[in-house]
Design an enzyme around this catalytic site. Structure first.
Site, PDB file in Angstrom:
ATOM      1  N   LYS A  94      29.042  33.100  45.178  1.00  0.00           N
ATOM      2  CA  LYS A  94      29.366  34.215  44.310  1.00  0.00           C
ATOM      3  C   LYS A  94      30.870  34.223  44.081  1.00  0.00           C
ATOM      4  CE  LYS A  94      28.918  39.183  43.818  1.00  0.00           C
ATOM      5  NZ  LYS A  94      28.283  40.389  44.333  1.00  0.00           N
ATOM      6  N   LYS A 134      26.367  32.471  40.998  1.00  0.00           N
ATOM      7  CA  LYS A 134      26.694  33.637  40.186  1.00  0.00           C
ATOM      8  C   LYS A 134      28.182  33.724  39.913  1.00  0.00           C
ATOM      9  CE  LYS A 134      26.464  38.578  40.700  1.00  0.00           C
ATOM     10  NZ  LYS A 134      26.354  39.662  41.627  1.00  0.00           N
TER      11      LYS A 134
HETATM   12  C1  PBG Z   1      27.386  43.889  44.194  1.00  0.00           C
HETATM   13  C2  PBG Z   1      26.878  43.123  43.063  1.00  0.00           C
HETATM   14  C3  PBG Z   1      27.577  42.812  41.886  1.00  0.00           C
HETATM   15  C4  PBG Z   1      26.663  42.199  41.046  1.00  0.00           C
HETATM   16  C5  PBG Z   1      25.447  42.116  41.729  1.00  0.00           C
HETATM   17  N1  PBG Z   1      25.602  42.680  42.988  1.00  0.00           N
HETATM   18  C6  PBG Z   1      28.953  43.153  41.460  1.00  0.00           C
HETATM   19  C7  PBG Z   1      30.115  42.788  42.254  1.00  0.00           C
HETATM   20  O1  PBG Z   1      30.064  41.958  43.156  1.00  0.00           O
HETATM   21  O2  PBG Z   1      31.165  43.371  41.973  1.00  0.00           O
HETATM   22  C8  PBG Z   1      26.990  41.750  39.651  1.00  0.00           C
HETATM   23  C9  PBG Z   1      25.861  41.682  38.712  1.00  0.00           C
HETATM   24  C10 PBG Z   1      26.217  41.656  37.270  1.00  0.00           C
HETATM   25  O3  PBG Z   1      27.394  41.641  36.856  1.00  0.00           O
HETATM   26  O4  PBG Z   1      25.270  41.656  36.482  1.00  0.00           O
HETATM   27  N2  PBG Z   1      27.590  43.314  45.395  1.00  0.00           N
END
Ligand code: PBG
Length: 331
Positions: free
Chosen positions: A202, A256
């Site tokens: 991520k 992601k």
């Molecule tokens: C939170 C989380 C996020 C997303 C999924 N879970 C945001 C972040 O890490 O700030 C992002 C999903 C999206 O942008 O569609 N832990």
């Protein structure tokens, strides 16, 4: 590389001439089986609230969930992913609402499991950002997100979600070592069959903007998430993250954001032969959706963007387009 002939005998355009012929040699396909539908939850009754930064996406109250879950089941979408918009009054420094058995995610999980049994999978995010006053995924102390203290809470959060009936626990927090600890606590509580989908790769990304708006953490977020989410300049580090999470017991790994990171999906797939899920995140969704609304691009772009994930090697895709894509838009 296998070369079977050369021009003028060999003309690759022959197979592209008609739709039937293109379909005949098509290397990848896309169906609803490949898609996971995210659902945003909100307190209250009989409400379906539009999210301004994500045209066509809503926050649902629990009593309205049937509307969207019915649709997903009808289309044979295999799983939904639940995300809460927490009442700001319930947020605090350590995100205690995450451990409340009656929080939105727990209630929604019970509701869906009771009503639909195992007709559809339920995936729950494990992280604290929808519940903290500072919008971070973990415990904040003197500008630092504490790793081990955060895992303590996250493993409790995961356990509660699993007890409520969550099928797939999805830690999105990027703390070191949390997969092993969560696997352990689930096993000790006789929840051996609950899967772990690790958000292994991520990146710290600006593409998450609309999501933070949707869960209500955008205006709260202090600083950025660069001390725990990955630097998007890095490649090898992604493979190290995946290797660790596989050793710790991840069943599926996530990459992601999605489209700008197709190279990483391919690398992970080639190196580990493990189920890989891609997340086409909120910023990607909103860019495409706004382009379609403004008639800058055609709505066939949706199908194309999703097929690209399959070509890159993803087994499935979390996408806000899951309930909207026209699967016949290939011609
Ligand atoms: C939170 C989380 C996020 C997303 C999924 N879970 C945001 C972040 O890490 O700030 C992002 C999903 C999206 O942008 O569609 N832990």
């Amino acid at each position: 590389m296998i070369i079977t002939g050369k021009y003028p005998n060999l003309r690759l355009r022959r197979s592209r001439k008609y739709s039937w012929s293109r379909r005949l040699v098509q290397e990848n396909s896309l169906s609803y089986n490949d898609l996971v539908l995210p659902i945003f939850l909100v307190e209250g009754k009989n409400k379906k609230i539009p999210i301004k930064t994500m045209p066509g996406v809503f926050r649902y109250t629990i009593d309205k969930l049937g509307q969207i879950v019915d649709k997903a089941i009808k289309k044979k979408i295999p799983m939904v992913a639940l995300f809460p918009y927490t009442n700001p009054k319930k947020k605090n420094e350590i995100g205690s609402e995450a451990l409340n058995e009656n929080n939105l995610v727990c209630k929604a999980t019970r509701y869906i499991k009771k009503k639909y049994k195992n007709e559809i999978g339920i995936m729950c995010d494990v992280a604290l950002d929808p519940y903290t006053l500072h919008g971070h995924d973990g415990i904040l102390k003197d500008d630092d997100i504490l790793n081990d203290e955060t895992i303590n809470i996250l493993s409790q959060q995961a356990l509660i979600q699993a007890k409520m009936g969550c099928d797939v626990i999805a830690p999105s927090d990027m703390m070191d070592g949390r997969i092993g600890i969560i696997r352990n606590i689930l096993d000790k509580n006789n929840l051996k069959d609950v899967q772990i989908l690790s958000y292994a790769v991520k990146y710290s990304s600006s593409f998450y903007g609309p999501f933070r708006d949707a869960v209500g953490s955008k205006n709260l977020l202090k600083g950025n998430k660069k001390t725990y989410q990955m630097d998007y300049s890095n490649n090898d580090e992604a493979l190290r993250e995946v290797a660790l999470d596989i050793k710790e017991g991840a069943d599926i790994v996530m990459v992601k954001p999605g489209m700008p990171y197709l190279d990483i999906i391919r690398k992970v797939k080639d190196n580990f032969k493990i189920p890989v899920m891609a997340y086409q995140v909120s910023g990607e969704y909103s860019l495409i959706m706004n382009g379609i609304k403004k008639k800058i691009i055609d709505k066939k772009t949706i199908f194309e963007s999703l097929m690209c994930f399959k070509r890159a090697g993803a087994n499935s895709i979390v996408t806000y387009f899951a309930d909207k894509v026209d699967l016949n838009s290939f011609d």
